[in-house]
Design a protein around this motif. Structure first.
Motif, short mmCIF file in Angstrom:
data_model
loop_
_atom_site.label_atom_id
_atom_site.label_comp_id
_atom_site.label_asym_id
_atom_site.label_seq_id
_atom_site.Cartn_x
_atom_site.Cartn_y
_atom_site.Cartn_z
N GLY A 23 0.81 -1.21 0.00
CA GLY A 23 0.00 0.00 0.00
C GLY A 23 0.85 1.25 0.00
N VAL A 24 0.48 2.20 -0.87
CA VAL A 24 1.16 3.50 -0.94
C VAL A 24 0.10 4.58 -0.73
CG1 VAL A 24 2.52 5.09 -2.34
CG2 VAL A 24 2.91 2.62 -2.52
N GLN A 25 0.38 5.49 0.20
CA GLN A 25 -0.56 6.58 0.50
C GLN A 25 0.16 7.91 0.48
OE1 GLN A 25 -2.32 5.70 4.30
NE2 GLN A 25 -3.86 4.32 3.43
N LEU A 26 -0.45 8.89 -0.18
CA LEU A 26 0.04 10.27 -0.17
C LEU A 26 -1.13 11.14 0.28
CD1 LEU A 26 2.32 12.32 -0.86
CD2 LEU A 26 1.24 12.54 -3.11
N LEU A 37 3.57 10.65 3.51
CA LEU A 37 3.79 9.59 2.53
C LEU A 37 3.99 8.30 3.30
CD1 LEU A 37 4.44 8.53 -0.36
CD2 LEU A 37 6.83 9.10 0.10
N ALA A 38 3.15 7.30 3.05
CA ALA A 38 3.22 6.03 3.78
C ALA A 38 3.32 4.87 2.79
CB ALA A 38 1.99 5.85 4.67
N VAL A 39 4.18 3.91 3.10
CA VAL A 39 4.35 2.70 2.31
C VAL A 39 4.30 1.51 3.28
CG1 VAL A 39 5.83 1.39 0.74
CG2 VAL A 39 5.75 3.89 0.59
N ASP A 40 3.33 0.62 3.08
CA ASP A 40 3.10 -0.50 4.01
C ASP A 40 3.00 -1.80 3.22
OD1 ASP A 40 2.72 1.30 6.29
OD2 ASP A 40 0.82 1.80 5.32
#
Length: 270
Positions: A196-199, A208-211
């Motif tokens: 998952g990538v969130q901006l 900015l999150a990468v899980d």
């Protein structure tokens, strides 16, 4: 006969003047010592900052050189070998003897050249994301996710909430951070089924999150990341985070996946 009052008052006056002079001298001495200590502290802070900047610069140079080495290896081992194979097939097609499988060989050459074209695009995009310069960070991340979903086996999901774009330099740093985090997940997140990538840009904070839900890893000892002790990819991420004056949070554990978040405060949001 009593002495005049002014004669009796003279010692008190001289004593007061002497006390004031001593107090003034003590104050001047204190100010001189204080200024000297303050100057020494400022010099120590500047020396520490200069050392830190040198460490950052060395890490940036090292990351750039290793990135060039990786790109050169991709060009030589990937695109170079692909084109060499296509060249051998073309030479075979040009031979004097008739070939029964000429059509099949020609189709194979076209397929190989198509793969080479795609590899060139991938390498050129890793050098500089044209989509980012033309359309901004959100579109560049979408393109990165689309390419990853086409080429990889790990499904990538993207969520974007980005109403106020940053300056190009900041967007490029965030893009490189996301690119490196995704690369690490593809390489190290064994057993992962999703990435998952969130901006998100909400209020005064951009995140900015990468899980991933992969195997995870044991957390290092608490404290600031050491540039000299981490891998090249992690060092490049740490350097860009510091240049952005952002905050980096990592959370992971065996069997718990890896969760990374970069927070950029409003003071640096355009």
């Amino acid at each position: 006969m009593d002495s005049p009052p002014e004669v009796t008052f003279a010692p008190l006056l001289f004593g007061g003047i002497a006390f004031m002079l001593l107090a003034a001298g003590a104050l001047v001495l204190f100010l001189v010592v204080y200024q000297k200590r303050l100057l020494q502290q400022q010099l120590r802070l500047r020396a520490a900052e200069a050392t830190h900047q040198q460490a950052l610069l060395a890490a940036i140079v090292e990351a750039q050189e290793l990135e060039r080495e990786r790109i050169g290896r991709d060009l030589h081992d990937g695109i170079g070998s692909t084109i060499a194979t296509a060249k051998l097939l073309v030479h075979r097609l040009e031979g004097p003897q008739p070939l029964d499988d000429r059509a099949d060989l020609l189709g194979l050459v076209k397929e190989i050249m198509g793969t080479a074209v795609q590899d060139v695009r991938t390498v050129s995009h890793s050098l500089y994301p044209v989509v980012l310069a033309r359309f901004g960070l959100a579109e560049a991340l979408q393109h990165l996710v689309d390419v990853s979903n086409e080429a990889g086996t790990l499904a990538v999901e993207l969520e974007v909430e980005y109403p106020r774009p940053l300056a190009l330099a900041q967007e490029l740093a965030l893009y490189r951070i996301c690119q490196e985090l995704m690369h690490n997940a593809f390489k190290h997140a064994v057993g992962a089924t999703r990435l998952g990538v969130q901006l998100r840009q909400r209020g005064t904070l951009l995140t900015l999150a990468v899980d991933d839900d992969g195997c995870g890893f044991a957390q290092p000892a608490p404290g600031p990341p050491a540039l000299a002790g981490a891998g090249v990819g992690l060092r490049s991420i740490d350097v860009r985070v510091q240049l952005l004056r952002a905050r980096l949070h990592r959370a992971s554990g065996p069997g718990q996946g890896t969760h990374t978040r970069v927070e950029l405060p409003s003071a640096f949001v355009v």
